[in-house]
Structures are given as C-alpha cells and as structure tokens.
Design a protein around this motif. Structure first.
Motif, PDB file in Angstrom:
ATOM      1  N   GLY A   1       0.814 -12.952  -1.358  1.00 11.36           N
ATOM      2  CA  GLY A   1       1.890 -12.046  -0.971  1.00 11.36           C
ATOM      3  C   GLY A   1       2.935 -11.891  -2.067  1.00 11.36           C
ATOM      4  O   GLY A   1       3.392 -10.772  -2.356  1.00 11.36           O
ATOM      5  N   PHE A   2       3.311 -13.010  -2.697  1.00  9.13           N
ATOM      6  CA  PHE A   2       4.286 -12.946  -3.794  1.00  9.13           C
ATOM      7  C   PHE A   2       3.731 -12.139  -4.969  1.00  9.13           C
ATOM      8  O   PHE A   2       4.465 -11.368  -5.607  1.00  9.13           O
ATOM      9  N   LEU A   3       2.434 -12.298  -5.265  1.00  9.55           N
ATOM     10  CA  LEU A   3       1.815 -11.570  -6.372  1.00  9.55           C
ATOM     11  C   LEU A   3       1.728 -10.073  -6.073  1.00  9.55           C
ATOM     12  O   LEU A   3       1.810  -9.255  -6.986  1.00  9.55           O
ATOM     13  N   VAL A   4       1.554  -9.724  -4.808  1.00  7.51           N
ATOM     14  CA  VAL A   4       1.519  -8.314  -4.424  1.00  7.51           C
ATOM     15  C   VAL A   4       2.911  -7.686  -4.546  1.00  7.51           C
ATOM     16  O   VAL A   4       3.059  -6.539  -4.993  1.00  7.51           O
ATOM     17  N   LEU A   5       3.936  -8.444  -4.178  1.00  9.18           N
ATOM     18  CA  LEU A   5       5.303  -7.930  -4.242  1.00  9.18           C
ATOM     19  C   LEU A   5       5.840  -7.867  -5.673  1.00  9.18           C
ATOM     20  O   LEU A   5       6.682  -7.012  -5.980  1.00  9.18           O
ATOM     21  N   ALA A   6       5.386  -8.774  -6.531  1.00  7.92           N
ATOM     22  CA  ALA A   6       5.943  -8.876  -7.878  1.00  7.92           C
ATOM     23  C   ALA A   6       5.861  -7.567  -8.666  1.00  7.92           C
ATOM     24  O   ALA A   6       6.863  -7.160  -9.287  1.00  7.92           O
TER      25      ALA A   6
END
Length: 244
Positions: free
Chosen positions: A230-235
C-alpha cells in the motif's frame, strides 16, 4: 510501469551505494550492533533477551531502512536528479519500484546478517524455523523502505525527514508490543495498534520465536506485506519531481 526501467533504476541505486560505505555499514552492520548491545545489556538476566529479542529484530531493521530510504530519495529530489530523470521515459512508478528493488535486496542481506548474529552470536532462542524469522525480518525491512519512500515526498530537508520519526515510527514502537503485550493495553490503544504495521511485524516475529505455525505466523506477516504494498502504491502519487 516498465520493469526494464525499474531494474535500471535499481542498478543505478546499487551502484551509488557501492561508493557509499557509510550507508552500507548503517544498513548491514548497525542493526546487528544494536541487537548485540541489547543482548549484552541483559547478559546476566536469564530470559530477558529471549523475551524481547524477537521484537528488537523487527524494530531495528525497520528504523534503519526508513531513515536510509527517506533521506536518499530526498537527496535525489533536492539535487535535481529526479527532475532530470523525469524528462526521460522513466515514470514515477518506475522510480519508486526501482528504489524498492534496490533497497529490498539490501534488506535481504541485512536480514540474513542480523538474524544470524542474533541467533548464533547473541544466543537468541527460536523455536520456529530460522528461514521464517529471516522472512519476517526481510518483510519488516521492506516495510521501512516503503514507508521511507512515502515519507520522503513530504519532506524538504534531511532534518525534516528525520523529524518524521516521532510521527510515523515512535508511536509504532510504543504500541507495537515491545514494552507491554498488546492484549494488556487499554482497549482504545489496542484498537489503534491494530492499524499500525509494526505491531503485526512484532506479532509475526514473536510467533516464529515461540514455534507457532500456520496462520498464527502468516496472518500478521501478510498484513505487514499488505501495508508495504500500500505504501509503495501511494508513494508515486505523492512524489514530487523537485523540492522547492
């Protein structure tokens, strides 16, 4: 997203790290030294290191990878390197994935060194398979990498990147089960801790150390992996080309 461009970015990052021995030492050696210091501190108190050592294995790689990744990404943006890269066909998602691959590889090496040091040098007792302990450590370090990539988008200086520690990291340390078992916390704090990925990383590593099997291990581990993804998608959505 183009995997070839992501792999090229990962190769560039690894090449830069090759010429930065201090960052390599911080990523690969510092977690083991901190684990060793903790074990030495309680060397005369039987069972203390076995009780807290697993949580420490989840904590230090997460913190180190968060700091290294957020500061390194911020330097790329402040120096104008990211802005120049964005004039090429390289997209933001390619950039983020490339960084994640590079630091993910470093996380694997870090996990092997740290787990081996904790078990064979510091004497950490683990009832479960060592490969599971290493897997949790890798996923936890990747979580720190992903959160660092996300946090770097909101900082303008290295000092500001470090300032995210009290906001994003310290609450997870306090509520992650290191100082008090989560099921003994007040109901509100327990509910909050359920939404903090480091809590589940500690749960997973303690489950492995206790010799638990099946979903007792895999459920918290999958939750941590989901947070990291999720963090990698938002980054890429928050990444700016250059710091004003």
């Amino acid at each position: 997203m183009n995997l070839r461009r992501s792999f090229a970015t990962a190769g560039r990052v690894l090449q830069q790290l090759r010429h930065d021995p201090r960052s390599i030492a911080l990523m690969l050696i510092a977690p083991s030294l901190l684990v060793g210091l903790f074990a030495w501190l309680f060397v005369d108190q039987d069972g203390v290191f076995d009780r807290f050592g697993g949580a420490i294995l989840a904590l230090f790689p997460f913190i180190v990878m968060f700091l290294i990744t957020s500061i390194t990404t911020l330097r790329e943006r402040r120096s104008g390197t990211l802005e120049r890269l964005m004039t090429t066909p390289l997209g933001k998602a390619d950039f983020i994935l490339g960084y994640a691959l590079a630091f993910g590889l470093m996380a694997i090496v870090q996990a092997v060194i740290t787990v081996a040091f904790a078990v064979y040098v510091c004497g950490l007792s683990v009832d479960g398979p060592l490969w599971q302990l290493g897997l949790v450590a890798v996923v936890d370090a990747v979580l720190g990498t992903a959160l660092g990539l996300l946090a770097s988008a909101f900082a303008t200086t290295e000092f500001q990147a470090v300032q995210f520690m009290p906001v994003l990291v310290f609450p997870q340390i306090i509520l992650g089960g290191l100082f008090m078992p989560r099921d003994e916390m007040p109901d509100v704090l327990y509910a909050i801790s359920d939404w903090l990925p480091l809590s589940h990383a500690v749960d997973a590593i303690q489950a492995v150390a206790a010799g638990d099997e099946g979903w007792d291990v895999w459920t918290p581990l999958l939750i941590v992996a989901a947070f990291a993804i999720g963090f990698l998608v938002l980054a890429p959505l928050t990444l700016r080309r250059r710091t004003p």
